[in-house]
Design a protein around this motif. Sequence first.
Motif, PDB file in Angstrom:
ATOM      1  N   GLU A 183      26.003 -25.203 -25.566  1.00 58.28           N
ATOM      2  CA  GLU A 183      26.896 -26.319 -25.275  1.00 58.28           C
ATOM      3  C   GLU A 183      28.361 -25.954 -25.451  1.00 58.28           C
ATOM      4  N   ALA A 200      40.836 -21.700 -31.539  1.00 59.95           N
ATOM      5  CA  ALA A 200      40.450 -23.105 -31.374  1.00 59.95           C
ATOM      6  C   ALA A 200      39.221 -23.504 -32.179  1.00 59.95           C
ATOM      7  N   CYS A 201      38.358 -22.563 -32.500  1.00 60.02           N
ATOM      8  CA  CYS A 201      37.039 -22.942 -33.031  1.00 60.02           C
ATOM      9  C   CYS A 201      36.673 -22.309 -34.377  1.00 60.02           C
ATOM     10  N   CYS A 237      36.172 -23.914 -38.056  1.00 61.01           N
ATOM     11  CA  CYS A 237      34.990 -24.657 -38.511  1.00 61.01           C
ATOM     12  C   CYS A 237      33.665 -23.989 -38.141  1.00 61.01           C
ATOM     13  N   HIS A 238      33.681 -23.106 -37.146  1.00 54.18           N
ATOM     14  CA  HIS A 238      32.407 -22.561 -36.665  1.00 54.18           C
ATOM     15  C   HIS A 238      32.311 -21.055 -36.873  1.00 54.18           C
ATOM     16  N   MET A 244      35.745 -30.812 -28.305  1.00 54.59           N
ATOM     17  CA  MET A 244      36.026 -29.772 -29.280  1.00 54.59           C
ATOM     18  C   MET A 244      37.266 -28.990 -28.858  1.00 54.59           C
ATOM     19  N   GLU A 266      29.561 -28.979 -41.701  1.00 56.43           N
ATOM     20  CA  GLU A 266      28.918 -29.610 -40.548  1.00 56.43           C
ATOM     21  C   GLU A 266      29.059 -28.726 -39.310  1.00 56.43           C
ATOM     22  N   ASN A 283      23.367 -25.098 -31.088  1.00 54.39           N
ATOM     23  CA  ASN A 283      23.519 -25.451 -29.673  1.00 54.39           C
ATOM     24  C   ASN A 283      24.592 -24.590 -29.011  1.00 54.39           C
ATOM     25  N   GLN A 291      26.115 -26.692 -37.003  1.00 58.94           N
ATOM     26  CA  GLN A 291      25.863 -26.878 -35.569  1.00 58.94           C
ATOM     27  C   GLN A 291      25.847 -25.546 -34.831  1.00 58.94           C
ATOM     28  N   TYR A 346      41.609 -32.475 -35.687  1.00 61.93           N
ATOM     29  CA  TYR A 346      41.951 -31.119 -36.143  1.00 61.93           C
ATOM     30  C   TYR A 346      43.430 -30.809 -35.926  1.00 61.93           C
TER      31      TYR A 346
HETATM   32  C1  HEC Z   1      37.599 -29.377 -37.413  1.00 61.24           C
HETATM   33  C2  HEC Z   1      36.490 -28.507 -37.308  1.00 61.24           C
HETATM   34  C3  HEC Z   1      35.999 -28.108 -35.938  1.00 61.24           C
HETATM   35  C4  HEC Z   1      36.624 -27.353 -34.977  1.00 61.24           C
HETATM   36  C5  HEC Z   1      38.002 -26.727 -35.064  1.00 61.24           C
HETATM   37  C6  HEC Z   1      35.700 -27.214 -33.899  1.00 61.24           C
HETATM   38  N1  HEC Z   1      34.539 -27.876 -34.192  1.00 61.24           N
HETATM   39 FE1  HEC Z   1      32.865 -27.923 -33.067  1.00 61.24          FE
HETATM   40  N2  HEC Z   1      31.977 -29.202 -34.399  1.00 61.24           N
HETATM   41  C7  HEC Z   1      32.557 -29.634 -35.561  1.00 61.24           C
HETATM   42  C8  HEC Z   1      31.692 -30.612 -36.182  1.00 61.24           C
HETATM   43  C9  HEC Z   1      31.989 -31.335 -37.498  1.00 61.24           C
HETATM   44  C10 HEC Z   1      30.557 -30.730 -35.362  1.00 61.24           C
HETATM   45  C11 HEC Z   1      29.346 -31.635 -35.554  1.00 61.24           C
HETATM   46  C12 HEC Z   1      29.655 -33.061 -35.309  1.00 61.24           C
HETATM   47  C13 HEC Z   1      30.045 -33.341 -33.903  1.00 61.24           C
HETATM   48  O1  HEC Z   1      29.301 -32.982 -32.969  1.00 61.24           O
HETATM   49  O2  HEC Z   1      31.125 -33.926 -33.727  1.00 61.24           O
HETATM   50  C14 HEC Z   1      30.767 -29.826 -34.239  1.00 61.24           C
HETATM   51  C15 HEC Z   1      29.870 -29.639 -33.201  1.00 61.24           C
HETATM   52  C16 HEC Z   1      29.995 -28.636 -32.245  1.00 61.24           C
HETATM   53  C17 HEC Z   1      28.970 -28.285 -31.272  1.00 61.24           C
HETATM   54  C18 HEC Z   1      27.615 -28.925 -31.154  1.00 61.24           C
HETATM   55  C19 HEC Z   1      27.800 -30.131 -30.271  1.00 61.24           C
HETATM   56  C20 HEC Z   1      26.548 -30.885 -30.013  1.00 61.24           C
HETATM   57  O3  HEC Z   1      26.687 -31.971 -29.443  1.00 61.24           O
HETATM   58  O4  HEC Z   1      25.468 -30.419 -30.321  1.00 61.24           O
HETATM   59  C21 HEC Z   1      29.470 -27.284 -30.495  1.00 61.24           C
HETATM   60  C22 HEC Z   1      28.787 -26.568 -29.349  1.00 61.24           C
HETATM   61  C23 HEC Z   1      30.819 -27.042 -30.963  1.00 61.24           C
HETATM   62  N3  HEC Z   1      31.102 -27.873 -32.024  1.00 61.24           N
HETATM   63  C24 HEC Z   1      31.677 -26.103 -30.428  1.00 61.24           C
HETATM   64  C25 HEC Z   1      33.013 -25.983 -30.758  1.00 61.24           C
HETATM   65  C26 HEC Z   1      33.940 -25.157 -30.014  1.00 61.24           C
HETATM   66  C27 HEC Z   1      33.590 -24.336 -28.793  1.00 61.24           C
HETATM   67  C28 HEC Z   1      35.152 -25.281 -30.630  1.00 61.24           C
HETATM   68  C29 HEC Z   1      36.466 -24.689 -30.218  1.00 61.24           C
HETATM   69  C30 HEC Z   1      36.907 -24.993 -28.893  1.00 61.24           C
HETATM   70  C31 HEC Z   1      34.968 -26.165 -31.789  1.00 61.24           C
HETATM   71  N4  HEC Z   1      33.659 -26.581 -31.797  1.00 61.24           N
HETATM   72  C32 HEC Z   1      35.950 -26.509 -32.724  1.00 61.24           C
HETATM   73  C33 HEC Z   1      33.759 -29.225 -36.091  1.00 61.24           C
HETATM   74  C34 HEC Z   1      34.696 -28.446 -35.422  1.00 61.24           C
END
Ligand code: HEC
Length: 233
Positions: free
Chosen positions: A169, A120-121, A124-125, A179, A150, A166, A154, A184
């Motif tokens: 979070e 799931a994550c 991008c991360h 997320m 981006e 973070n 994060q 996506y």
């Molecule tokens: C398509 C790419 C993508 C995927 C897949 C993705 N993220 Fe993100 N995530 C981002 C982006 C871009 C940001 C920064 C902008 C935003 O907060 O929307 C972010 C921000 C975050 C943050 C910081 C939020 C904050 O408010 O400070 C966390 C924690 C995070 N993601 C966790 C996850 C987790 C856990 C998953 C899987 C369940 C996930 N992300 C999947 C792109 C993604």
Amino acid sequence: MKYVRGLVNLTRRMPMVTWLVGSATAIWVLFCVLVGMPPVVIVLLPLVVGGAAWMINRLVNRAETSGKRQGVVLASSTAAVVIVFGLIQLIPYGKDHSNPPVLAEPEWSSPETRDLMVRACYGCHSNEVEYPSYAKVAPISWMVQSHIDEGRGQVNYSEFGVSRGNYRETIEVIQDGSMPPFYYTMFGRHPEAKLTKTEKATLIAGLAATPGLGDNEHRGDKGAKSNDEGDDD
Ligand code: HEC
């Protein structure tokens, strides 16, 4: 005012052009919003195409002024789209599908927790991004790269404890559904990232048992003042 009137006159004289350009622009904007295209690209690309169409149209009209005006404008616009989309392929941003080395991961509570996070994550991360084949074509490549840049900025689960972020979070963003971002999984992309209710619950429980993710650890220690800072060892 003069320009507005000019534009209205133009749309009256060229209803077909107006209709086609209008719907193409609407489809472009809708598509971009649904796939998470950066707003700059949504606005700038049509302006560049419009500028190119205008220039081509002027060149052609100078060559032969007779004939069907609307046809010439449509042909110029189509040529402009083809030329601009061809040229933007030369821009290097988003081409280098590299993955920096994996430095440190959280101590996942179970292999299943990690597996669900990867699905799931990690797109991008992490530093283990699997770039889809369509990510080679601009402007899609720019969009994918901007999400990864981006996202890694994060939280980067391949640089846990190395890059700031973070991380606490993690559970929250899964719980509130923000997320992975809605875009996506649009248009059937990344079906593996769409977790079922059960998988989501399993993941959240697994994350709660993983140190450093979620703010669960602090909820228990009542009375203790926030000692997030200054706790070096
Ligand atoms: C398509 C790419 C993508 C995927 C897949 C993705 N993220 Fe993100 N995530 C981002 C982006 C871009 C940001 C920064 C902008 C935003 O907060 O929307 C972010 C921000 C975050 C943050 C910081 C939020 C904050 O408010 O400070 C966390 C924690 C995070 N993601 C966790 C996850 C987790 C856990 C998953 C899987 C369940 C996930 N992300 C999947 C792109 C993604």
